[in-house]
Structures are given as structure tokens and as C-alpha cells.
Enzyme design. Sequence first.
Site, PDB file in Angstrom:
ATOM      1  N   GLY A 178       0.625  -1.050   0.103  1.00 28.01           N
ATOM      2  CA  GLY A 178       0.296   0.188   0.190  1.00 28.01           C
ATOM      3  C   GLY A 178       0.958   0.931  -0.058  1.00 28.01           C
ATOM      4  O   GLY A 178       1.751   1.084   0.549  1.00 28.01           O
TER       5      GLY A 178
ATOM      6  N   ARG B 264       3.432   5.993   2.181  1.00 30.18           N
ATOM      7  CA  ARG B 264       4.372   7.132   1.564  1.00 30.18           C
ATOM      8  C   ARG B 264       3.927   8.162   0.539  1.00 30.18           C
ATOM      9  O   ARG B 264       4.325   9.516   0.149  1.00 30.18           O
ATOM     10  CB  ARG B 264       5.640   7.494   2.075  1.00 30.18           C
TER      11      ARG B 264
ATOM     12  N   LYS C  45       4.246  12.218  -3.587  1.00 24.64           N
ATOM     13  CA  LYS C  45       5.011  10.840  -3.349  1.00 24.64           C
ATOM     14  C   LYS C  45       6.401  11.897  -2.129  1.00 24.64           C
ATOM     15  O   LYS C  45       6.410  12.743  -2.377  1.00 24.64           O
ATOM     16  CB  LYS C  45       6.161  10.162  -4.057  1.00 24.64           C
TER      17      LYS C  45
ATOM     18  N   ASP D  66       8.745   5.964   7.335  1.00 24.28           N
ATOM     19  CA  ASP D  66       8.728   7.193   8.061  1.00 24.28           C
ATOM     20  C   ASP D  66       7.750   7.982   7.094  1.00 24.28           C
ATOM     21  O   ASP D  66       7.097   9.047   7.640  1.00 24.28           O
ATOM     22  CB  ASP D  66       9.648   8.621   8.511  1.00 24.28           C
ATOM     23  N   GLY D  67       7.550   7.185   6.422  1.00 24.51           N
ATOM     24  CA  GLY D  67       6.102   8.478   5.419  1.00 24.51           C
ATOM     25  C   GLY D  67       6.999   9.028   4.250  1.00 24.51           C
ATOM     26  O   GLY D  67       6.112   9.886   4.033  1.00 24.51           O
TER      27      GLY D  67
ATOM     28  N   ASP E 119       4.841  -4.533  -7.621  1.00 27.27           N
ATOM     29  CA  ASP E 119       4.013  -3.296  -6.754  1.00 27.27           C
ATOM     30  C   ASP E 119       4.229  -1.981  -7.786  1.00 27.27           C
ATOM     31  O   ASP E 119       3.952  -1.287  -8.133  1.00 27.27           O
ATOM     32  CB  ASP E 119       4.005  -2.907  -5.831  1.00 27.27           C
TER      33      ASP E 119
ATOM     34  N   ASP F 269       7.828   4.290 -11.154  1.00 26.70           N
ATOM     35  CA  ASP F 269       8.648   3.450  -9.267  1.00 26.70           C
ATOM     36  C   ASP F 269      10.393   4.449  -9.951  1.00 26.70           C
ATOM     37  O   ASP F 269      10.574   2.726 -10.141  1.00 26.70           O
ATOM     38  CB  ASP F 269       8.401   2.507  -9.008  1.00 26.70           C
TER      39      ASP F 269
HETATM   40  P1  AMP Z   1       8.960   1.098  -2.908  1.00 26.53           P
HETATM   41  O1  AMP Z   1      10.370  -0.044  -3.707  1.00 26.53           O
HETATM   42  O2  AMP Z   1       9.690   3.232  -3.195  1.00 26.53           O
HETATM   43  O3  AMP Z   1       8.262   1.270  -4.578  1.00 26.53           O
HETATM   44  O4  AMP Z   1       8.179   0.924  -1.949  1.00 26.53           O
HETATM   45  C1  AMP Z   1       8.214  -0.514  -1.307  1.00 26.53           C
HETATM   46  C2  AMP Z   1       6.664   0.156  -0.468  1.00 26.53           C
HETATM   47  O5  AMP Z   1       7.475   0.622   0.612  1.00 26.53           O
HETATM   48  C3  AMP Z   1       6.341   1.265  -1.051  1.00 26.53           C
HETATM   49  O6  AMP Z   1       4.535   0.156  -0.165  1.00 26.53           O
HETATM   50  C4  AMP Z   1       5.996   2.034  -0.659  1.00 26.53           C
HETATM   51  O7  AMP Z   1       4.862   2.774  -0.119  1.00 26.53           O
HETATM   52  C5  AMP Z   1       6.585   1.827   0.790  1.00 26.53           C
HETATM   53  N1  AMP Z   1       7.788   2.804   1.066  1.00 26.53           N
HETATM   54  C6  AMP Z   1       9.198   3.312   0.717  1.00 26.53           C
HETATM   55  N2  AMP Z   1       9.120   3.792   1.174  1.00 26.53           N
HETATM   56  C7  AMP Z   1       8.269   4.585   2.721  1.00 26.53           C
HETATM   57  C8  AMP Z   1       8.644   5.598   3.960  1.00 26.53           C
HETATM   58  N3  AMP Z   1       9.592   6.004   3.465  1.00 26.53           N
HETATM   59  N4  AMP Z   1       7.562   5.205   4.624  1.00 26.53           N
HETATM   60  C9  AMP Z   1       6.947   4.012   4.188  1.00 26.53           C
HETATM   61  N5  AMP Z   1       6.310   3.394   3.168  1.00 26.53           N
HETATM   62  C10 AMP Z   1       7.723   3.869   2.554  1.00 26.53           C
HETATM   63 MG    MG Z   2       6.906   0.763  -5.400  1.00 27.09          MG
END
Ligand code: AMP
Ligand code: MG
Length: 481
Positions: A86, A89, A109, A121-122, A248, A258
Site C-alpha cells: 500500500g 508514503r 510522494k 516514516d512516510g 507493485d 517508480d
Molecule cells: P518502493 O520500493 O518505493 O516501490 O516501495 C515499496 C513499498 O514501501 C511501498 O509500499 C511504499 O509505500 C513503501 N515505502 C517506501 N518508502 C517508505 C517510507 N519512507 N515510509 C513508508 N513506506 C515506505
Molecule cells: Mg513502488
Amino acid sequence: MGALVFDNSYARLPEAFFARVAPAAPRAPELVVFNAALARSLGLDPASLSDAQAAAWFSGAEPPPGAEPISQAYAGHQFGGFTMLGDGRASLLGEVVAPDGRRFDIQLKGSGRTPFSRGGDGKAALGPMLREFLVSEAMHALGIATTRSLAVVTTGEGVARERVLPGAVLTRVAASHLRVGTFQYAAALRDRAALVALVDHAIGRHAPEAARADNPALALFDRVMAAQIALVAEWMRVGFIHGVMNTDNMAISGETIDYGPCAFLDDYHPLAVFSSIDEHGRYAFANQPRIAAWNLARFVESLLPLIADDAETAVALAQTRIDAFEPRFRARWIAMMRGKLGLLTQDAEDGALADDLLVWMADQGADYTNTFRALADGEAQGGVFETPAARAWLARWTARRAREGRAGEQAATMRAHNPLVVPRNHLVEAALRAASEEGDLTPFNRLLGALARPYDVREGLDPFRAPPRPEERVHATFCGT
Ligand code: AMP
Ligand code: MG
């Protein structure tokens, strides 16, 4: 032209698909980059928008009128392992219907914690958000389907990574954020009505003709597979390595999405990997078609209950589609390579001609972008072109082109398919370092300018065309967190 016109259809799906959560309001939002041309195409007049208003809208401080912020639920196979994910962030402000009638997701984002944040940390740091802005806009200018970037706004807050870094929010514009993982999530719910609602929504947005097909779910799948085949072949045209092709991170729209640890080939090697988290080369350059097929198999599995009532029939239908991937990709790849090699007609030997070129390029460590552009510009001499293997290949290629005898068209085709400039890793890193560490956006803006017209010969491009010196080479890229 004036304001953004929102119509938030995803937010009308069953509640399981999202969480209503407002983006965090940053302390001191400040606009760093704004894509005025993209704003205009969305119906937003940049002249009517002050920097302060843009910073407020596109940081989460004050979402624009009509926005209905939500975070989307999805699942995904990350490096092969299944997880419920989900938007951890990200905040989907909603969908804007542009003056030309096209519908775009507007997503922030780096906009704070959500119910999907798990340990995170979002937040997002400025460097990775500028990286996504730069590379996505470069991909767009290269003519490759991609999400776009509207703005980067710094938050005035630090984010704790290995060091404390400046925080930022990116505004991403996408045909949608429906991912293979969104369908995996729906399938995992084991709620047929929810899956039907999602598939109907997806068909409405990306495959309206599938609604009238005998088997709408399968027709949606066919459309998505065709889009992925086209996309991955295009990545290979320009030497792009996505780096983290988890399910994802695969959009069913067929847009590249991404930009985390992505990279561009300098010297050609089929197994090139840059991502620091890809230890086994799962997402290596030449592995990307295989991974796309693997992800599509996960997609079609999610759709099985809607493909046929009888599970065996559904699996058999799905399997015929997945089996077709490899030959269809190969045909598409050969067609793409014909463009790069200026071949206007089809010959049964063209695939072998392209394969053999890549064999000697790998042996020589030939620069991917510059070798093809030298072929396009009639400058295939000296350096990597002088080995016996290269010369033998050049003789074959020359004979092949001579049989067509349309030199002018061949050259024009090559110049249109072989960019002069791509976002070379060392230039991207240097530009982000200057922006993030010194607050100096000059290298970033210069690089963005060069990448805006990647096929046009003009003065001043040499610094953007040179391969990295040994000490400049980037060996690893890091996830965009
Ligand atoms: P990504 O590798 O950027 O595609 O992210 C994979 C998952 O990790 C997704 O669900 C993102 O929303 C979550 N995510 C990535 N970075 C953060 C962050 N700093 N805080 C919270 N969730 C994160
Ligand atoms: Mg992603």
C-alpha cells in the site's frame, strides 16, 4: 484554462481499496522545480499560480480544490516474495480530467505516514525525488511511456536516513496507479465483488474496448501484456534498467513507474545491474523481459476467477497467454532493433544480426548509447569498431542495408531511434549531489535541459554524451527512500 478539474473515480471503489488519510502538512514548503508544460496540458495555467500556492498544493500543506486525498492499498511480490503493501508514503489527491479529456492521477510522494507505512516514516528525501523528476521527464522526452513529474517541493524538514537529508514531496502524474499488485491485493481479499469492481474500473480507464469482449478480464489482460511488451522493448532501446520490477512497481497502463534504483547502461553488458538491493541480478538489463512475463503471470493469476467459472479452463486460457509472451517479445524486440539499425524492411536474419552486434559490443565493453549513435551518424570507425568481430559485423550490416538501397530514410530512422543523450548515471548523481548538498540546482537544470531533446543535434551536448571516466563511474544505485 485555469484550475484542475477533479473527478475521483478510484475513491468510489469499495473501501477496502484505500484509506482516507490527509497528507502531512509540512512546516515550510518551498517550490524547487515546476513542470509548467505538464501543468498546461492538465488544464492548469502556470501564470495563474504563485510559487507559494504551488508549494502549498503540491506539498500536502493545502491540497488543491477538488482533491480527495487517499492512500491506495496494494500487494506485491518484492524480489519474488509476496507482501501486503500500500501507499506507505504517498497520497493520491485524485484524478484530473485534462482539457483533452484524458484522465490523470495526481499523487504526492513523500507526504507522510499512512496505515500502510509499516516501519517507514512516510517521508522522502530531496535527492531521490529530484531523481524521479529528472529521469521520468527524460523518459518522456525519449518517447517512452512513463509517469510524469509535475513538481518537487522541499518541506523545510529533515528526514533521517544514514544522515539527515532535506525532505521533499514529488507530485507524480500517471494514467493511473493501478499496479499488478493492486489486482493481487484484490485477489487476496477473496471477495469476488471487489475484484469485479476493480477490473471494471481498470477496463474503463485503460481498455474500454474490453468491456464488449466475450471475456472482458482476458481482454484486459491481453491489452496489459501488449503494453508491457512494448514498454520493456522500449527500455531496451535506450539502455534503461528499471532496477526494481516488483509486481507493485508494474503499472497496468504500460507506463514506467517508480524510479528508485534505476540506471542507464554506459558500456553494454546484458547482465548489468546497478541496484544495491538486487544481489542476484534478478532485474539485470537483459532479464527484464523474463521478469515482465513473470509479473504478468501473477497478474493473470489474480484474474482467474473472472476468466472462467471452471478453474481448469481459466488456467488453460491464462497459460496460452503467458506462453505467447516470449515469441511476441522477441518479435517486438527485433522490430525495435530494426529501428536502431535503420532497417526498413524485414529479413529473417535480422534477429541474428542484432544478437551478434550485442555479442561484440559486450566483448568490447562498447558504450551502448554512443555506439548506436555512431552507427546512425556514419561514424563507425576507430575504437571499438576496429576489432575483427566488429568489422565482420559491419560488413554484414552494410550489405544488408545496401540491399534496401534507401540510405536517406535509413539514416533518418536511426537518428530517430538512437538518442544522443540519456540520463547517464554519473551525471544524474552529480546533479543530485549539487542540489541536495549545496542547494545548487544549476547542474540539475542543465541536465534536464539537455535531456528534453535527446535526439536533436545541437551545440553544447558533448559534456552530456561522454561516458564516465573510471573515477566517475556509478557502481550502485539506491532505493528511492
Ligand atoms: P518502493 O520500493 O518505493 O516501490 O516501495 C515499496 C513499498 O514501501 C511501498 O509500499 C511504499 O509505500 C513503501 N515505502 C517506501 N518508502 C517508505 C517510507 N519512507 N515510509 C513508508 N513506506 C515506505
Ligand atoms: Mg513502488
